[in-house]
Design a protein around this motif. Sequence first.
Motif, short mmCIF file in Angstrom:
data_model
loop_
_atom_site.label_atom_id
_atom_site.label_comp_id
_atom_site.label_asym_id
_atom_site.label_seq_id
_atom_site.Cartn_x
_atom_site.Cartn_y
_atom_site.Cartn_z
N ALA A 352 0.86 -1.18 0.00
CA ALA A 352 0.00 0.00 0.00
C ALA A 352 0.90 1.23 0.00
O ALA A 352 2.14 1.12 -0.04
N ASN A 353 0.29 2.40 0.06
CA ASN A 353 1.03 3.67 0.03
C ASN A 353 1.02 4.30 1.42
O ASN A 353 0.08 4.10 2.19
N SER A 354 2.02 5.09 1.72
CA SER A 354 2.15 5.61 3.08
C SER A 354 1.10 6.65 3.43
O SER A 354 0.76 6.82 4.60
N ASP A 355 0.55 7.35 2.44
CA ASP A 355 -0.42 8.42 2.70
C ASP A 355 -1.73 8.16 1.94
O ASP A 355 -2.33 9.08 1.38
N GLU A 356 -2.18 6.93 1.94
CA GLU A 356 -3.37 6.54 1.18
C GLU A 356 -4.55 7.47 1.42
O GLU A 356 -5.27 7.84 0.51
N GLY A 357 -4.79 7.83 2.66
CA GLY A 357 -6.03 8.50 3.01
C GLY A 357 -6.14 9.95 2.63
O GLY A 357 -7.23 10.53 2.69
N THR A 358 -5.04 10.59 2.22
CA THR A 358 -5.12 12.01 1.87
C THR A 358 -6.12 12.24 0.75
O THR A 358 -6.91 13.20 0.78
N LEU A 359 -6.11 11.38 -0.24
CA LEU A 359 -7.05 11.49 -1.35
C LEU A 359 -8.49 11.41 -0.86
O LEU A 359 -9.35 12.20 -1.24
N MET A 418 -6.30 0.99 4.42
CA MET A 418 -5.32 0.42 3.50
C MET A 418 -4.08 -0.16 4.19
O MET A 418 -3.73 -1.32 3.96
N ALA A 419 -3.39 0.64 4.98
CA ALA A 419 -2.10 0.21 5.50
C ALA A 419 -2.21 -1.02 6.38
O ALA A 419 -1.47 -2.00 6.19
N CYS A 420 -3.11 -1.00 7.33
CA CYS A 420 -3.21 -2.13 8.26
C CYS A 420 -3.82 -3.38 7.62
O CYS A 420 -3.34 -4.49 7.87
N PRO A 421 -4.85 -3.25 6.77
CA PRO A 421 -5.30 -4.45 6.05
C PRO A 421 -4.22 -5.09 5.19
O PRO A 421 -4.17 -6.32 5.07
N PHE A 458 -2.32 21.69 1.37
CA PHE A 458 -1.55 20.54 1.85
C PHE A 458 -1.08 19.74 0.65
O PHE A 458 -1.65 19.84 -0.44
N ALA A 459 -0.04 18.96 0.85
CA ALA A 459 0.45 18.06 -0.20
C ALA A 459 -0.24 16.71 -0.07
O ALA A 459 -0.53 16.25 1.03
N PHE A 460 -0.52 16.09 -1.20
CA PHE A 460 -1.16 14.78 -1.18
C PHE A 460 -0.21 13.69 -0.73
O PHE A 460 -0.64 12.65 -0.23
N GLY A 461 1.11 13.89 -0.89
CA GLY A 461 2.07 12.89 -0.48
C GLY A 461 1.96 11.62 -1.29
O GLY A 461 1.56 11.63 -2.46
N ALA A 462 2.30 10.51 -0.66
CA ALA A 462 2.23 9.20 -1.33
C ALA A 462 0.82 8.66 -1.16
O ALA A 462 0.57 7.70 -0.43
N THR A 463 -0.13 9.30 -1.83
CA THR A 463 -1.54 8.98 -1.62
C THR A 463 -2.01 7.88 -2.54
O THR A 463 -1.25 7.35 -3.38
N HIS A 464 -3.27 7.51 -2.39
CA HIS A 464 -3.89 6.45 -3.17
C HIS A 464 -3.72 6.72 -4.66
O HIS A 464 -3.89 7.85 -5.12
N VAL A 465 -3.32 5.71 -5.39
CA VAL A 465 -3.12 5.73 -6.85
C VAL A 465 -1.76 6.26 -7.27
O VAL A 465 -1.28 5.94 -8.35
N ASN A 466 -1.08 7.05 -6.43
CA ASN A 466 0.11 7.75 -6.89
C ASN A 466 1.24 6.84 -7.35
O ASN A 466 2.06 7.23 -8.17
#
Length: 556
Positions: A352-359, A418-421, A458-466
């Motif tokens: 998964a990505n480290s910042d999934e939830g930002t999106l 995402m991360a924990c699942p 804010f920056a999206f970071g390593a978000t979902h799909v990136n």
Amino acid sequence: MRAIRMLRALAPLLAGAMLVGAAPLAGAVPASARQPDSVVRTEQGSVRGRTTADGRQFLGIPYAAPPVGPLRWRAPKPVTPWPGVRDATEFGHRCAQSSSWDPGYEDPTYTEDCLNLNVYTPTASAHEGHEGHEGHEGHEAREGRKLPVMVWFHGGGLTGGAGADVVPDTFAAKGGLVAVTINYRLGAMGFLATPGLGREAADRTSGNFGMQDQQAALRWVRANIARFGGDPDQVTIAGESAGGRSVCTHLASPTARGLFHRAIIQSGAYGDCGARDRRAANADGTAFAASLGCDDPATAVACLRGKPAKEIVEAQAGHDWGPVTGGSFLPEQPASAFAHGRYAQVPVLNGANSDEGTLFAFGAYDANGTPLTAAQYPQALRKAFGAETGEKALARYPLDRYSTPTLAYGASVGDQLMACPALRLDARLRTRIPVYAYEFADRTSPPFESLRDLGTDFAFGATHVNEVQYLFKHFGHDAPLNAEQRALSDQMTAYWTSFIRTGIPHAAGQPDLPDQRTRPGTVLSLRTASAGGNAPTSALHSEHLCDLWDAAAATR
């Protein structure tokens, strides 16, 4: 995008939508495509593709009969063979879906004749041009060996997207492999379950039409891919978001056995890969049918089949669309199948990505022009996770640790969703098969196409799909990566293509992705050189507060 629209409605489905508007089958074949090596004969008939700098492309090939009229809401049927040579130089229709803000998806489509796929195969010259990537692809092509195959399932919350969302031609050329992307039925068209439809099904269970489409595409690959230079005995299924969830489903599906040999799950373990119970799915489908005026059980199926696709698509919001347990396709929940060893025993690459939830945080609030405020934050967590878990999350994700309430909320959503699942899936699978774990953590990554130039604070970071743009082309073109990001893209491509070729992800000069059988809980963090480079870490469980989310999941 579709992820954002779904979060607005607070539905549990996820997105990975990114793409190009697909074109219908065209007429004349461009002169550049009229080359002898661009014609391939499949079991259903010959197709003429086109040749590019990276190889050959065969687009819009039908793999199943159009699911229209009496075939709507039935398992996919074989294609009627065609005479002559079929043009395969344009993407086929995408499946019926509503509009979204992605380029090419501004207008809805109500086309049901959409079960087509795209094949990307490198030529010898393309191999030779990229031979330095791993060193042997060009030789392999010249020797005439069959190449390994990747079949990609697109994201989009199982309600949107298309096989054309990514173009993996350069990926295929660099990795020395054949890539296939597919369309499958979506939303109500792909996942409607009712008692009447169940009575029509061989296993008395309806609602898996979209997943059955995917397996029909895999059977097409098994029968035809050797004609494109691919090896039907080396097939990797892969996908992101809803595509990753699809991969997870096929791991647990007995009817998929033998159709693939490796699996890649990108941000797809959400909900622990859970499916709908047949009884609940039938109840929801009955309510859906009633909303369209089809409330008589004796005539509901015929009534629904008589409805225009536009009405079906416009009525599907607010319902849960996804696979259904209880029949031969999926006898039990994937988590149960994984716990008892009743799943495909193949190597898996999962992450998964480290910042999934930002999106998703942006979609729930900022996209509506109503950014989340500090005063709203406590209630937002209670609404998202329930009163008890929301209160616990409020203590574990205090606002003073984040620059905006959106990022605080996004961190909690990404960890829970995402991360924990993903880490739980690693633990479930590693007792019997090789599982290689990653986390995409380039927090400087450019937002994917639909999120650019939004003017957020804010920056999206390593978000979902990136992460997807580091592997494939979006909209048919390369992502705007800087030199360090391009180097990371090359490394990720090496890991992924090595796994597709050998079952072991490896990149020259880089640490290997940890095998969960020998290094449980250790994950490779994928980062640019200035952020420390790719490095293994065993801290993700604590960093993503998975003790909280694992406990909450155990009570569901």
